[in-house]
Design a protein around this motif. Structure first.
Motif, PDB file in Angstrom:
ATOM      1  N   PRO A 144       0.814  -1.238  -0.017  1.00 32.41           N
ATOM      2  CA  PRO A 144       0.060  -0.005   0.112  1.00 32.41           C
ATOM      3  C   PRO A 144       0.767   1.205   0.004  1.00 32.41           C
ATOM      4  CG  PRO A 144       0.099  -0.924   2.310  1.00 32.41           C
ATOM      5  CD  PRO A 144       0.743  -2.060   1.159  1.00 32.41           C
ATOM      6  N   VAL A 145       2.093   1.005   0.431  1.00 30.88           N
ATOM      7  CA  VAL A 145       2.736   2.407   0.352  1.00 30.88           C
ATOM      8  C   VAL A 145       3.317   2.656  -0.994  1.00 30.88           C
ATOM      9  CG1 VAL A 145       5.046   3.153   1.336  1.00 30.88           C
ATOM     10  CG2 VAL A 145       3.864   1.748   2.794  1.00 30.88           C
ATOM     11  N   PRO A 146       3.106   3.920  -1.452  1.00 31.49           N
ATOM     12  CA  PRO A 146       3.602   4.437  -2.870  1.00 31.49           C
ATOM     13  C   PRO A 146       4.956   4.494  -3.057  1.00 31.49           C
ATOM     14  CG  PRO A 146       2.846   6.357  -1.542  1.00 31.49           C
ATOM     15  CD  PRO A 146       2.418   5.067  -0.564  1.00 31.49           C
ATOM     16  N   VAL A 147       5.481   3.512  -3.639  1.00 30.28           N
ATOM     17  CA  VAL A 147       7.117   3.318  -3.766  1.00 30.28           C
ATOM     18  C   VAL A 147       7.174   3.053  -5.430  1.00 30.28           C
ATOM     19  CG1 VAL A 147       9.378   2.146  -3.339  1.00 30.28           C
ATOM     20  CG2 VAL A 147       7.587   2.415  -1.598  1.00 30.28           C
ATOM     21  N   ALA A 148       8.095   3.843  -5.877  1.00 38.22           N
ATOM     22  CA  ALA A 148       8.289   3.695  -7.435  1.00 38.22           C
ATOM     23  C   ALA A 148       9.929   3.845  -7.590  1.00 38.22           C
ATOM     24  CB  ALA A 148       7.894   4.563  -8.143  1.00 38.22           C
ATOM     25  N   TYR A 149      10.730   3.051  -8.365  1.00 36.21           N
ATOM     26  CA  TYR A 149      11.995   2.953  -8.753  1.00 36.21           C
ATOM     27  C   TYR A 149      12.231   2.306 -10.078  1.00 36.21           C
ATOM     28  CZ  TYR A 149      12.349  -1.373  -6.361  1.00 36.21           C
ATOM     29  OH  TYR A 149      12.537  -2.631  -5.751  1.00 36.21           O
ATOM     30  N   SER A 150      13.349   2.321 -10.646  1.00 34.92           N
ATOM     31  CA  SER A 150      13.715   1.920 -11.946  1.00 34.92           C
ATOM     32  C   SER A 150      15.145   0.831 -11.850  1.00 34.92           C
ATOM     33  CB  SER A 150      13.744   2.552 -13.103  1.00 34.92           C
ATOM     34  OG  SER A 150      14.647   3.667 -13.054  1.00 34.92           O
ATOM     35  N   ARG A 162       1.173  -0.907  -5.453  1.00 37.19           N
ATOM     36  CA  ARG A 162      -0.347  -0.398  -5.598  1.00 37.19           C
ATOM     37  C   ARG A 162      -0.594   0.533  -5.106  1.00 37.19           C
ATOM     38  NH1 ARG A 162      -2.305  -2.897  -9.727  1.00 37.19           N
ATOM     39  NH2 ARG A 162      -1.335  -5.203  -9.930  1.00 37.19           N
ATOM     40  N   GLY A 163       0.365   1.291  -3.953  1.00 38.13           N
ATOM     41  CA  GLY A 163       0.229   2.496  -3.489  1.00 38.13           C
ATOM     42  C   GLY A 163       0.289   3.362  -4.687  1.00 38.13           C
ATOM     43  N   VAL A 164       1.157   3.386  -5.538  1.00 38.72           N
ATOM     44  CA  VAL A 164       1.194   4.268  -6.811  1.00 38.72           C
ATOM     45  C   VAL A 164       0.089   4.073  -7.551  1.00 38.72           C
ATOM     46  CG1 VAL A 164       2.586   4.771  -8.930  1.00 38.72           C
ATOM     47  CG2 VAL A 164       3.801   4.318  -6.497  1.00 38.72           C
ATOM     48  N   ALA A 165      -0.611   3.111  -7.905  1.00 40.92           N
ATOM     49  CA  ALA A 165      -1.864   2.944  -8.580  1.00 40.92           C
ATOM     50  C   ALA A 165      -2.674   3.552  -8.112  1.00 40.92           C
ATOM     51  CB  ALA A 165      -1.772   1.324  -8.848  1.00 40.92           C
ATOM     52  N   ARG A 166      -2.889   3.596  -7.104  1.00 45.81           N
ATOM     53  CA  ARG A 166      -3.713   4.314  -5.978  1.00 45.81           C
ATOM     54  C   ARG A 166      -3.817   6.027  -6.188  1.00 45.81           C
ATOM     55  NH1 ARG A 166      -2.843  -0.011  -2.319  1.00 45.81           N
ATOM     56  NH2 ARG A 166      -4.515  -1.589  -2.772  1.00 45.81           N
ATOM     57  N   LEU A 167      -2.813   6.455  -6.781  1.00 48.83           N
ATOM     58  CA  LEU A 167      -2.620   7.915  -6.797  1.00 48.83           C
ATOM     59  C   LEU A 167      -3.663   8.402  -7.931  1.00 48.83           C
ATOM     60  CD1 LEU A 167       1.354   8.013  -6.440  1.00 48.83           C
ATOM     61  CD2 LEU A 167      -0.234   8.438  -4.746  1.00 48.83           C
ATOM     62  N   LEU A 239       6.534  13.842  -6.147  1.00 47.90           N
ATOM     63  CA  LEU A 239       7.603  13.888  -5.649  1.00 47.90           C
ATOM     64  C   LEU A 239       7.073  13.831  -4.081  1.00 47.90           C
ATOM     65  CD1 LEU A 239       9.997  16.171  -7.323  1.00 47.90           C
ATOM     66  CD2 LEU A 239      10.499  13.717  -6.675  1.00 47.90           C
ATOM     67  N   LEU A 240       6.165  14.486  -3.770  1.00 50.41           N
ATOM     68  CA  LEU A 240       5.827  14.467  -2.224  1.00 50.41           C
ATOM     69  C   LEU A 240       4.915  13.291  -1.735  1.00 50.41           C
ATOM     70  CD1 LEU A 240       4.592  18.429  -2.012  1.00 50.41           C
ATOM     71  CD2 LEU A 240       6.809  17.262  -1.346  1.00 50.41           C
ATOM     72  N   SER A 241       4.531  12.810  -2.605  1.00 47.09           N
ATOM     73  CA  SER A 241       3.552  11.573  -2.190  1.00 47.09           C
ATOM     74  C   SER A 241       4.545  10.215  -2.258  1.00 47.09           C
ATOM     75  CB  SER A 241       2.338  11.260  -3.312  1.00 47.09           C
ATOM     76  OG  SER A 241       1.591  12.506  -3.257  1.00 47.09           O
ATOM     77  N   VAL A 242       5.340   9.970  -3.277  1.00 42.17           N
ATOM     78  CA  VAL A 242       6.059   8.733  -3.316  1.00 42.17           C
ATOM     79  C   VAL A 242       7.230   8.623  -2.563  1.00 42.17           C
ATOM     80  CG1 VAL A 242       7.263   7.141  -5.054  1.00 42.17           C
ATOM     81  CG2 VAL A 242       5.205   8.594  -5.687  1.00 42.17           C
TER      82      VAL A 242
END
Length: 313
Positions: A144-150, A162-167, A239-242
């Motif tokens: 649930p925590v919005p995390v993203a990286y490549s 899935r936290g990113v998907a819910r943004l 940037l403030l959410s992820v």
């Protein structure tokens, strides 16, 4: 030997002075990709100039590899002793040994780092694929925590929770566009090359400062790309959410490096030059790198010629 000395002088000039003039391009008025290209091309230039100078010094005088301006040995021999100058050969071979030794160290560090980086990246992606769901290049993780990286490389992957998907849709699109910009720009490779240079030859100012500069610039470049596609507002909000979460060091996480500076940059992004094509920016970065090198080679050739004229007279 003149060309060899000129190439060595060019490497020293770029290696020492480049951070000072490259910092001038780090401004919201200039596309971040231009500054990034300047840092990358400067590191690459020094990495090529050092072995080139070492090889030219290693070859015997008169081999013809020094070209039309290779008059240093001839001049010294003719002016001082009309024969072989032992000290000049000792200096030449000693310099060649040092420069080629530096090159060998860079290659050794690169091989070890690349092998470790490839192993860690493969293990990380394999583990995530076992617990996540792949949708194209995006690997979705049920958190649930919005995390993203490549993660770069042959199996380049964007990891998002899935936290990113819910943004909101604009924020989610901005996050994915940011990570896609990293993959398109080969930013992971640029960061890796800067890290290798810093570990191998940290006494060179350009190499020592490159990792921090390149890490910030790749994030600014990815932010700029996402902002051009979706607007700066969603990028700032994302940037403030992820969060960076448990992103490995081999990955580029959206909200890990220089977040405050990037937020400020996005606020002033409307001042950035937008009329310059991307290819023109790369060409300008190449000019910024080659001009100091050409000036250094020309200066050495002029000094050697002046020395010959004065000594002969």
């Amino acid at each position: 030997m003149t060309l060899a000395l000129g190439l060595l002088a060019a490497a020293i000039v770029i290696g020492v002075a480049a951070p000072a003039y490259l910092r001038l391009a780090v401004t919201p008025r200039v596309r971040p990709g231009l500054a990034l290209a300047g840092w990358a091309s400067s590191v690459l230039a020094v990495s090529l100039l050092v072995p080139a100078a070492g090889l030219l010094l290693a070859f015997p005088a008169g081999s013809g590899l020094d070209g039309l301006i290779g008059m240093a040995n001839t001049c010294v021999n003719a002016v001082l002793s009309r024969g072989e100058v032992v000290w000049a050969d000792i200096a030449r071979l000693g310099g060649a040994a040092v420069l080629l030794g530096m090159t060998v160290r860079v290659i050794a560090v690169a091989l070890v780092t690349l092998r470790r980086h490839r192993r860690d990246r493969r293990e990380h992606v394999t583990l995530l694929r076992a617990v996540g769901h792949a949708d194209g290049r995006v690997l979705w993780i049920e958190t649930p925590v919005p995390v993203a990286y490549s993660v770069g490389g042959r199996d380049a992957t964007i990891v998002a929770t899935r936290g990113v998907a819910r943004l909101s849709a604009p924020e989610r699109d901005a996050v994915l566009a940011h990570e896609q910009a990293h993959l398109r720009g080969r930013h992971h490779l640029l960061v890796l090359l800067a890290d290798i240079a810093a570990v191998a030859l940290p006494f060179i100012p350009l190499f020592r400062l490159a990792p921090d500069a390149v890490r910030v610039l790749v994030e600014l470049a990815a932010d700029a790309d996402a902002a051009r596609r979706h607007g700066p507002g969603p990028v700032r909000s994302a940037l403030l959410s992820v969060t960076a979460g448990q992103a490995p060091n081999t990955a580029l996480a959206m909200s890990r490096d220089a977040v405050d500076a990037r937020l400020l940059w996005l606020e002033n992004s409307h001042l950035a030059t937008r009329r310059m094509p991307v290819r023109a920016g790369y060409a300008l970065a190449t000019v910024v790198t080659t001009v100091p090198a050409l000036l250094a080679v020309a200066a050495v050739a002029a000094l050697v010629t002046l020395y010959c004229l004065v000594a002969a007279g």
